[in-house]
Structure formats: C-alpha cells, structure tokens
Write an enzyme that holds these catalytic residues in place. Structure first.
Site, mmCIF file in Angstrom:
data_model
loop_
_atom_site.group_PDB
_atom_site.id
_atom_site.type_symbol
_atom_site.label_atom_id
_atom_site.label_comp_id
_atom_site.label_asym_id
_atom_site.label_seq_id
_atom_site.Cartn_x
_atom_site.Cartn_y
_atom_site.Cartn_z
ATOM 1 C CB SER A 127 -0.752 0.086 1.289
ATOM 2 O OG SER A 127 -1.512 1.272 1.533
ATOM 3 C CE1 TYR A 132 -4.657 -2.319 4.837
ATOM 4 C CE2 TYR A 132 -3.773 -0.097 4.581
ATOM 5 C CZ TYR A 132 -4.130 -1.217 3.856
ATOM 6 O OH TYR A 132 -4.336 -1.394 2.696
HETATM 7 P P1 NAD Z 1 -11.125 -6.273 -0.372
HETATM 8 O O1 NAD Z 1 -11.808 -6.205 0.730
HETATM 9 O O2 NAD Z 1 -12.004 -6.460 -1.738
HETATM 10 O O3 NAD Z 1 -10.313 -7.513 -0.753
HETATM 11 C C1 NAD Z 1 -9.577 -8.026 0.339
HETATM 12 C C2 NAD Z 1 -9.775 -9.666 0.104
HETATM 13 O O4 NAD Z 1 -9.034 -10.145 1.107
HETATM 14 C C3 NAD Z 1 -11.232 -10.007 0.266
HETATM 15 O O5 NAD Z 1 -11.727 -10.886 -0.930
HETATM 16 C C4 NAD Z 1 -11.235 -10.765 1.642
HETATM 17 O O6 NAD Z 1 -12.016 -11.910 1.622
HETATM 18 C C5 NAD Z 1 -9.906 -11.370 1.502
HETATM 19 N N1 NAD Z 1 -9.351 -11.765 2.792
HETATM 20 C C6 NAD Z 1 -9.548 -10.967 4.036
HETATM 21 N N2 NAD Z 1 -8.814 -11.785 5.027
HETATM 22 C C7 NAD Z 1 -8.658 -13.137 4.448
HETATM 23 C C8 NAD Z 1 -8.174 -14.165 4.857
HETATM 24 N N3 NAD Z 1 -7.701 -14.428 6.374
HETATM 25 N N4 NAD Z 1 -7.769 -15.227 3.995
HETATM 26 C C9 NAD Z 1 -7.859 -15.194 2.871
HETATM 27 N N5 NAD Z 1 -8.560 -14.166 2.299
HETATM 28 C C10 NAD Z 1 -8.830 -12.766 3.094
HETATM 29 O O7 NAD Z 1 -10.227 -4.844 -0.679
HETATM 30 P P2 NAD Z 1 -9.070 -4.812 -1.872
HETATM 31 O O8 NAD Z 1 -9.094 -3.139 -1.889
HETATM 32 O O9 NAD Z 1 -9.229 -5.285 -3.045
HETATM 33 O O10 NAD Z 1 -7.739 -4.934 -0.892
HETATM 34 C C11 NAD Z 1 -6.860 -6.028 -1.577
HETATM 35 C C12 NAD Z 1 -5.222 -5.711 -1.112
HETATM 36 O O11 NAD Z 1 -5.074 -4.322 -1.480
HETATM 37 C C13 NAD Z 1 -5.358 -5.678 0.395
HETATM 38 O O12 NAD Z 1 -4.154 -6.140 0.907
HETATM 39 C C14 NAD Z 1 -5.258 -4.101 0.799
HETATM 40 O O13 NAD Z 1 -4.606 -3.771 1.774
HETATM 41 C C15 NAD Z 1 -4.680 -3.724 -0.387
HETATM 42 N N6 NAD Z 1 -4.738 -2.201 -0.608
HETATM 43 C C16 NAD Z 1 -5.921 -1.751 -1.283
HETATM 44 C C17 NAD Z 1 -6.017 -0.339 -1.298
HETATM 45 C C18 NAD Z 1 -7.438 0.123 -1.931
HETATM 46 O O14 NAD Z 1 -7.380 1.572 -2.055
HETATM 47 N N7 NAD Z 1 -8.497 -0.541 -2.353
HETATM 48 C C19 NAD Z 1 -5.220 0.595 -1.346
HETATM 49 C C20 NAD Z 1 -3.851 -0.059 -0.940
HETATM 50 C C21 NAD Z 1 -3.756 -1.317 -0.504
#
Ligand code: NAD
Length: 267
Positions: free
Chosen positions: A152, A165
């Site tokens: 991130s 986080y």
């Molecule tokens: P999201 O909530 O759609 O995706 C996260 C996924 O992780 C979900 O499908 C959830 O079911 C899964 N998950 C959670 N706990 C789990 C576990 N114990 N085992 C297996 N799967 C698990 O959100 P996203 O934005 O798509 O996030 C994906 C990644 O991107 C994350 O690591 C998040 O920190 C990172 N991220 C997202 C953003 C953003 O702006 N959306 C920015 C920076 C980083």
C-alpha cells in the site's frame, strides 16, 4: 500482453473481490492458470473463475484463511493437485480494522497483523519452497518464480487511526525486501505493488459519494481514483519476463499519491 504467462500457474489470495479479483482476471487473460483463493464465501470466487473461463482461460477457486498455517498448506496441496506447481504468487489478501490509537484493541491489532503480514509470510514461504525445488523452467520464464506482495502507499505514508494497517504494510515492505535479497541468487523475484486509492469494498466510504470522492481526489495528483484493472496491468508486468531484472522494489500504482500532494502549489 496476450499469453505472456502461458503455462504458468498463479495463486492470487483474497481474489474473490476488489484488487485480487482484478489481478486474477488479468493474469488469466495473460495465459496463466489461476488459483482464486477466497476466505469464506465461494460466491465471489466462483464469479471470478467464470470470468477467467469466459475469456478462454483456466481457473479454480480454493478456500483458505491465509493467516492459518494448516489452511495455507492445504491450499498449496490443492493447487499442486490441480496444476502441479506454482510460478506466480500474488499475496493480496488483506483487511482493515480501524480505530483511534488508544482505543485499538489487541484483538484488532493481532487480526490485521495475522492476515496482512503473517498471511503473506506463510504463502510466500510455501511458494519459495516450490520455486527452489523446481528451479527455472526456460520454456516458461527466465525466473524460477515470482512473488508479488500487495502492499500500500501506507508502507511509507503514516496513517492516523490505522496503526495496525500501516504497521502491517511497513512490515510487508521489509519482508519483501528481505525475501528478495535472500532468494535472488536462486532467480526468484519478489516485489511489492503499492496501490493508492483503488475503488474496492475495503474503502467504499472514501469514494461512494461525490463529496467523499472530491475530498479523496485532493490526495491524488492524477485526479482520478484507481481501479482494480490498474493493479491487474501492473501485476501482469511484474509477473512477466518484461520485468526480469526487477526485484526487491515497490511499484507504486497510486496516481501520484506518494508525491506529497500537499506541496503541489509550491507555496
Ligand atoms: P477487498 O476487501 O475487496 O479485498 C480483500 C480480500 O481479502 C477480500 O476478498 C477478503 O475476503 C480477503 N481476505 C481477508 N481476510 C482473508 C484471509 N484471512 N484469508 C484469505 N483472504 C482474506 O479490498 P481490496 O482493496 O481489494 O484489498 C486487496 C489488497 O489491496 C489488500 O491487501 C489491501 O490492503 C490492499 N490495498 C488496497 C487499497 C485500496 O485502495 N483498495 C489500497 C492499498 C492497498
């Protein structure tokens, strides 16, 4: 980008929604056989598998909580039973449990560290074992394996009310760099993607109303909120031989969020 990942097997964790779903679809479109991991409900993962198949690709959905060692081992066993090996790991699963620092419970601290950091360690360790065992297969790739960790912008930008986080993503940065240093002699490449604000279920509040989106855009010099497809394209590049000499780095895909936008006026 067509078929750049032909005959390669990719595991994407947390791939039933958001960025993971976008990455899984992009890797499938580039020719990889994709293991779509999900934590609990198979509904989203099944939809991702269907989308990959509709594009002419191969995919299966496999349940596992990435923070639980025995479940990770079972996930890898199911992947090997279906596809025999792994070439690309995308450590994407993650979550937030936000609170003011002094109100953050130990349970919420531990939960975020267990999924966002320990989960990445467990999956990367299993993938690295297989990469070391198998080595380079020149017909597939110049590298013995590729690990892409979803970090991130908060691996470098502190974030009030998100101490768990931000600590998890800062940890992912040094985990990635250390793995990259240790595994490079075996031709294993390890990199991070550092998304900025991407429209997914994790941060709906930040972009769901025009007012919230306008406020968010003040942090994004490129002036648009990112989409999972932006991350998918970056993941295909990092997984392919086009990035063969790239290891140990974070590719920020953030529309300039890490460029200190508060200083943009030069005042
Ligand atoms: P999201 O909530 O759609 O995706 C996260 C996924 O992780 C979900 O499908 C959830 O079911 C899964 N998950 C959670 N706990 C789990 C576990 N114990 N085992 C297996 N799967 C698990 O959100 P996203 O934005 O798509 O996030 C994906 C990644 O991107 C994350 O690591 C998040 O920190 C990172 N991220 C997202 C953003 C953003 O702006 N959306 C920015 C920076 C980083």
């Amino acid at each position: 980008m067509i078929n750049k990942l032909q005959n390669q097997v990719a595991l994407v964790t947390g791939a039933s929604s958001g960025i993971g779903a976008g990455v899984a679809v992009a890797l499938g479109a580039a020719g990889a056989k994709v293991v779509v991991n999900y934590a609990r409900s198979s509904k989203g993962a099944d939809a991702v598998v269907s989308e990959i198949q509709a594009n002419g690709g191969e995919a299966i959905a496999v349940q596992a909580d990435v923070s639980q060692e025995e479940q990770v081992l079972r996930l890898f066993e199911q992947m090997y039973a279906a596809y025999g090996t792994i070439d690309i790991l995308v450590n994407n699963a993650g979550l937030q449990k936000d609170a003011a620092f002094v109100e953050m419970t130990l349970a919420d601290w531990n939960k975020v560290i267990e999924v966002n950091l320990t989960g990445q360690f467990l999956c990367a360790r299993e993938a690295a074992k297989e990469f070391l065992r198998r080595g380079v297969v020149p017909e597939k790739s110049c590298s013995a394996g590729k690990i892409i960790c979803m970090s991130s912008v908060h691996e470098v930008i502190p974030w009030a009310k998100h101490a768990n986080y931000a600590a998890s993503k800062g940890g992912v940065m040094l985990l990635m760099q250390t793995m990259a240093q240790e595994l490079a002699p075996a031709k294993i490449r390890v990199n991070n993607i550092g998304p900025g604000a991407i429209k997914t279920p994790i941060n709906t509040d930040a972009w769901a109303t025009p007012e919230a989106e306008a406020e968010l855009l003040e942090l994004i010099p490129y002036n648009r909120v990112g989409l999972p497809v932006d991350i998918g394209k970056a993941a295909v590049w990092l997984a392919s031989d086009d990035s063969e000499y790239v290891t140990g780095t974070t590719l920020f895909v953030d529309g300039g969020m890490t460029l200190y936008p508060g200083f943009a006026t030069g005042g």
